[in-house]
Design a protein around this motif. Structure first.
Motif, PDB file in Angstrom:
ATOM      1  N   TYR A  88      57.890 -10.534  23.897  1.00  0.00           N
ATOM      2  CA  TYR A  88      56.999 -11.599  23.444  1.00  0.00           C
ATOM      3  C   TYR A  88      57.709 -12.947  23.425  1.00  0.00           C
ATOM      4  O   TYR A  88      57.091 -13.980  23.674  1.00  0.00           O
ATOM      5  CB  TYR A  88      56.420 -11.269  22.077  1.00  0.00           C
ATOM      6  CG  TYR A  88      55.514 -10.063  22.111  1.00  0.00           C
ATOM      7  CD1 TYR A  88      54.555  -9.908  23.092  1.00  0.00           C
ATOM      8  CD2 TYR A  88      55.627  -9.054  21.172  1.00  0.00           C
ATOM      9  CE1 TYR A  88      53.744  -8.806  23.145  1.00  0.00           C
ATOM     10  CE2 TYR A  88      54.812  -7.945  21.204  1.00  0.00           C
ATOM     11  CZ  TYR A  88      53.864  -7.827  22.196  1.00  0.00           C
ATOM     12  OH  TYR A  88      53.059  -6.732  22.236  1.00  0.00           O
ATOM     13  N   ALA A  89      59.017 -12.966  23.159  1.00  0.00           N
ATOM     14  CA  ALA A  89      59.766 -14.227  23.210  1.00  0.00           C
ATOM     15  C   ALA A  89      59.822 -14.744  24.641  1.00  0.00           C
ATOM     16  O   ALA A  89      59.685 -15.944  24.881  1.00  0.00           O
ATOM     17  CB  ALA A  89      61.168 -14.025  22.651  1.00  0.00           C
ATOM     18  N   ASP A  90      60.010 -13.844  25.595  1.00  0.00           N
ATOM     19  CA  ASP A  90      60.021 -14.249  27.001  1.00  0.00           C
ATOM     20  C   ASP A  90      58.656 -14.785  27.422  1.00  0.00           C
ATOM     21  O   ASP A  90      58.561 -15.800  28.111  1.00  0.00           O
ATOM     22  CB  ASP A  90      60.420 -13.059  27.872  1.00  0.00           C
ATOM     23  CG  ASP A  90      60.572 -13.449  29.321  1.00  0.00           C
ATOM     24  OD1 ASP A  90      61.135 -14.521  29.587  1.00  0.00           O
ATOM     25  OD2 ASP A  90      60.138 -12.663  30.190  1.00  0.00           O
ATOM     26  N   THR A  91      57.600 -14.129  27.005  1.00  0.00           N
ATOM     27  CA  THR A  91      56.253 -14.586  27.327  1.00  0.00           C
ATOM     28  C   THR A  91      55.957 -15.932  26.681  1.00  0.00           C
ATOM     29  O   THR A  91      55.317 -16.795  27.291  1.00  0.00           O
ATOM     30  CB  THR A  91      55.221 -13.541  26.873  1.00  0.00           C
ATOM     31  OG1 THR A  91      55.548 -12.286  27.452  1.00  0.00           O
ATOM     32  CG2 THR A  91      53.819 -13.937  27.267  1.00  0.00           C
ATOM     33  N   ALA A  92      56.426 -16.147  25.472  1.00  0.00           N
ATOM     34  CA  ALA A  92      56.170 -17.410  24.774  1.00  0.00           C
ATOM     35  C   ALA A  92      56.904 -18.571  25.421  1.00  0.00           C
ATOM     36  O   ALA A  92      56.464 -19.722  25.307  1.00  0.00           O
ATOM     37  CB  ALA A  92      56.588 -17.287  23.314  1.00  0.00           C
ATOM     38  N   ASN A  93      58.011 -18.301  26.131  1.00  0.00           N
ATOM     39  CA  ASN A  93      58.800 -19.365  26.746  1.00  0.00           C
ATOM     40  C   ASN A  93      58.421 -19.655  28.191  1.00  0.00           C
ATOM     41  O   ASN A  93      59.117 -20.416  28.862  1.00  0.00           O
ATOM     42  CB  ASN A  93      60.288 -19.020  26.664  1.00  0.00           C
ATOM     43  CG  ASN A  93      60.798 -19.145  25.252  1.00  0.00           C
ATOM     44  OD1 ASN A  93      60.374 -20.011  24.508  1.00  0.00           O
ATOM     45  ND2 ASN A  93      61.699 -18.248  24.886  1.00  0.00           N
TER      46      ASN A  93
END
Length: 71
Positions: free
Chosen positions: A39-44
């Motif tokens: 989810y951190a990768d998707t948010a960035n």
């Protein structure tokens, strides 16, 4: 109690139990330990091209470098 009413109540109760279980399952799936990096990768995603802008596309849909377009 009539048969359709009894069947209707049973279906309503089991549907409520199933929907509640599904909701709790989705919450647990989202909060699982391995999902934080995903989810951190998707948010960035919007910040991936931080050093230089993403290449612009021509009318043909072909990606061109901004230096090529300026010359």
């Amino acid at each position: 109690m009539e048969t359709p009413t009894l069947l209707q109540q049973i279906a309503d109760n089991w549907l409520l139990v199933w929907m509640g279980t599904f909701f709790i399952g989705v919450i647990l799936w989202v909060l699982r330990p391995g999902s934080r990096t995903q989810y951190a990768d998707t948010a960035n995603i919007p910040f991936r091209n931080e050093d230089r802008p993403a290449p612009r596309k021509d009318a043909d849909g072909v990606a061109r470098d901004t230096k090529e377009l300026q010359s």
